[in-house]
Design a protein around this motif. Structure first.
Motif, PDB file in Angstrom:
ATOM      1  N   LEU A   1       7.675   9.957  -6.017  1.00 21.56           N
ATOM      2  CA  LEU A   1       7.243   8.555  -6.004  1.00 21.56           C
ATOM      3  C   LEU A   1       8.303   7.618  -5.451  1.00 21.56           C
ATOM      4  O   LEU A   1       7.996   6.482  -5.081  1.00 21.56           O
ATOM      5  CB  LEU A   1       6.851   8.121  -7.413  1.00 21.56           C
TER       6      LEU A   1
ATOM      7  N   GLY B   1       7.650   5.738  -2.342  1.00 20.93           N
ATOM      8  CA  GLY B   1       6.703   4.627  -2.329  1.00 20.93           C
ATOM      9  C   GLY B   1       7.379   3.324  -1.952  1.00 20.93           C
ATOM     10  O   GLY B   1       8.392   3.332  -1.242  1.00 20.93           O
ATOM     11  N   PRO B   2       6.861   2.198  -2.407  1.00 22.24           N
ATOM     12  CA  PRO B   2       5.793   2.116  -3.400  1.00 22.24           C
ATOM     13  C   PRO B   2       4.415   2.412  -2.800  1.00 22.24           C
ATOM     14  O   PRO B   2       4.213   2.284  -1.596  1.00 22.24           O
ATOM     15  CB  PRO B   2       5.864   0.663  -3.861  1.00 22.24           C
ATOM     16  N   TYR B   3       3.496   2.814  -3.679  1.00 26.11           N
ATOM     17  CA  TYR B   3       2.122   3.073  -3.293  1.00 26.11           C
ATOM     18  C   TYR B   3       1.205   2.070  -3.979  1.00 26.11           C
ATOM     19  O   TYR B   3       1.466   1.625  -5.088  1.00 26.11           O
ATOM     20  CB  TYR B   3       1.714   4.498  -3.673  1.00 26.11           C
ATOM     21  N   ASP B   4       0.113   1.756  -3.295  1.00 31.55           N
ATOM     22  CA  ASP B   4      -0.870   0.840  -3.854  1.00 31.55           C
ATOM     23  C   ASP B   4      -1.923   1.569  -4.684  1.00 31.55           C
ATOM     24  O   ASP B   4      -2.540   0.970  -5.564  1.00 31.55           O
ATOM     25  CB  ASP B   4      -1.555   0.066  -2.723  1.00 31.55           C
TER      26      ASP B   4
ATOM     27  N   LYS C   1       3.193   5.112 -14.048  1.00 35.56           N
ATOM     28  CA  LYS C   1       3.157   3.686 -14.387  1.00 35.56           C
ATOM     29  C   LYS C   1       4.553   3.057 -14.340  1.00 35.56           C
ATOM     30  O   LYS C   1       4.698   1.887 -13.967  1.00 35.56           O
ATOM     31  CB  LYS C   1       2.523   3.500 -15.762  1.00 35.56           C
TER      32      LYS C   1
ATOM     33  N   LYS D   1       7.112   4.078 -12.387  1.00 38.35           N
ATOM     34  CA  LYS D   1       7.589   4.022 -11.002  1.00 38.35           C
ATOM     35  C   LYS D   1       6.728   3.121 -10.117  1.00 38.35           C
ATOM     36  O   LYS D   1       7.224   2.555  -9.133  1.00 38.35           O
ATOM     37  CB  LYS D   1       7.625   5.439 -10.411  1.00 38.35           C
ATOM     38  N   LEU D   2       5.437   3.023 -10.463  1.00 36.32           N
ATOM     39  CA  LEU D   2       4.502   2.252  -9.643  1.00 36.32           C
ATOM     40  C   LEU D   2       3.726   1.284 -10.533  1.00 36.32           C
ATOM     41  O   LEU D   2       2.518   1.423 -10.727  1.00 36.32           O
ATOM     42  CB  LEU D   2       3.526   3.194  -8.924  1.00 36.32           C
TER      43      LEU D   2
ATOM     44  N   LYS E   1       2.476  -1.540 -10.195  1.00 38.65           N
ATOM     45  CA  LYS E   1       1.389  -2.321  -9.598  1.00 38.65           C
ATOM     46  C   LYS E   1       0.304  -1.446  -8.979  1.00 38.65           C
ATOM     47  O   LYS E   1      -0.697  -1.963  -8.483  1.00 38.65           O
ATOM     48  CB  LYS E   1       1.950  -3.269  -8.537  1.00 38.65           C
ATOM     49  N   ALA E   2       0.485  -0.127  -9.004  1.00 42.92           N
ATOM     50  CA  ALA E   2      -0.449   0.767  -8.330  1.00 42.92           C
ATOM     51  C   ALA E   2      -1.719   0.991  -9.145  1.00 42.92           C
ATOM     52  O   ALA E   2      -1.702   0.967 -10.375  1.00 42.92           O
ATOM     53  CB  ALA E   2       0.217   2.113  -8.052  1.00 42.92           C
TER      54      ALA E   2
END
Length: 230
Positions: free
Chosen positions: A96, A99-102, A135, A137-138, A140-141
């Motif tokens: 991750l 990323g970031p990933y959406d 959650k 690491k991302l 907002k994903a």
């Protein structure tokens, strides 16, 4: 013309000092390009970034999913043979970092039914830990869990495998429980294919192109729905 996806590394993560993963059970091999990470060739950095995580079933459906998302999202893949464990939760954090990933669609199931791979009573805590890594690491994903696909009888694809499939059903049930507790929507690959076993390939685990197209469409519909709600 360069493809949307290019092979970045055949490693467990983006670090070059890590060996490629190995699946010792010959029945559940990668069924495609192999275990790997593929990173999208980003032509439009304004598009959302999507990460698809899964096993050989991902190898089957990623091509169609990527086509459906062309011009709508940049798609990375992590195709791996892992089951729930503290080790894979650590590897997830490393992956991750690219990323970031959406949005992330993730699945783990066809490599964890063998006796001894997941200790009794640990599946749900480990699955919860996996989601917690996502959650953390991302934050907002949009996250989406994909249930594991049915397992059929070798040479008799319309018949359910009475030895293995009950384990898949139980792990899907436990995973769905964790996802409900953690507010993660489920893309029900199992439900899509259980009554379409005529589309199974006949090697127990894998499927024909029409089946992969079905689950690719379901995954993409869910991704686009979640992205539109951001």
């Amino acid at each position: 013309m360069r493809p949307l996806l290019c092979l970045l590394l055949t490693l467990t993560a983006f670090a070059a000092d890590k060996p490629a993963p190995v699946e010792t059970d010959k029945r559940v091999q990668s069924d495609g390009k192999g275990w790997r990470i593929e990173k999208a060739v980003i032509k439009d950095p304004k598009l959302p970034r999507v990460l698809l995580i899964g096993d050989s079933i991902l190898n089957g459906y990623q091509g169609h999913a990527t086509k459906l998302l062309a011009g709508k999202a940049n798609v990375d893949l992590w195709v791996n043979p892992y089951n729930q464990s503290e080790h894979v939760n650590k590897l997830l954090g490393e992956v991750l970092a690219n990323g970031p990933y959406d949005a992330v669609v993730f699945n783990m199931g066809l490599h964890g039914w063998q006796e001894g791979r997941i200790k009794p009573g640990t599946f749900e805590p480990l699955m919860k830990g996996y989601v917690e890594v996502l959650k953390a690491k991302l934050p907002k994903a949009k996250l989406l869990w994909a249930s594991s696909t049915p397992v059929t009888v070798k040479g008799k694809p319309t018949e359910i495998n009475a030895e293995i499939n009950p384990n898949i059903v139980e792990q899907n049930r436990m995973a769905a429980k964790v996802m409900a507790e953690m507010n993660v929507p489920v893309v029900d690959f199992y439900g899509l294919l259980i009554d379409k076993r005529e589309l199974a390939r006949g090697d127990m685990f894998h499927w024909t192109a029409p089946a992969y197209n079905l689950i690719a469409q379901a995954a993409v519909d869910a991704i686009l729905r979640e992205l539109s709600s951001k």
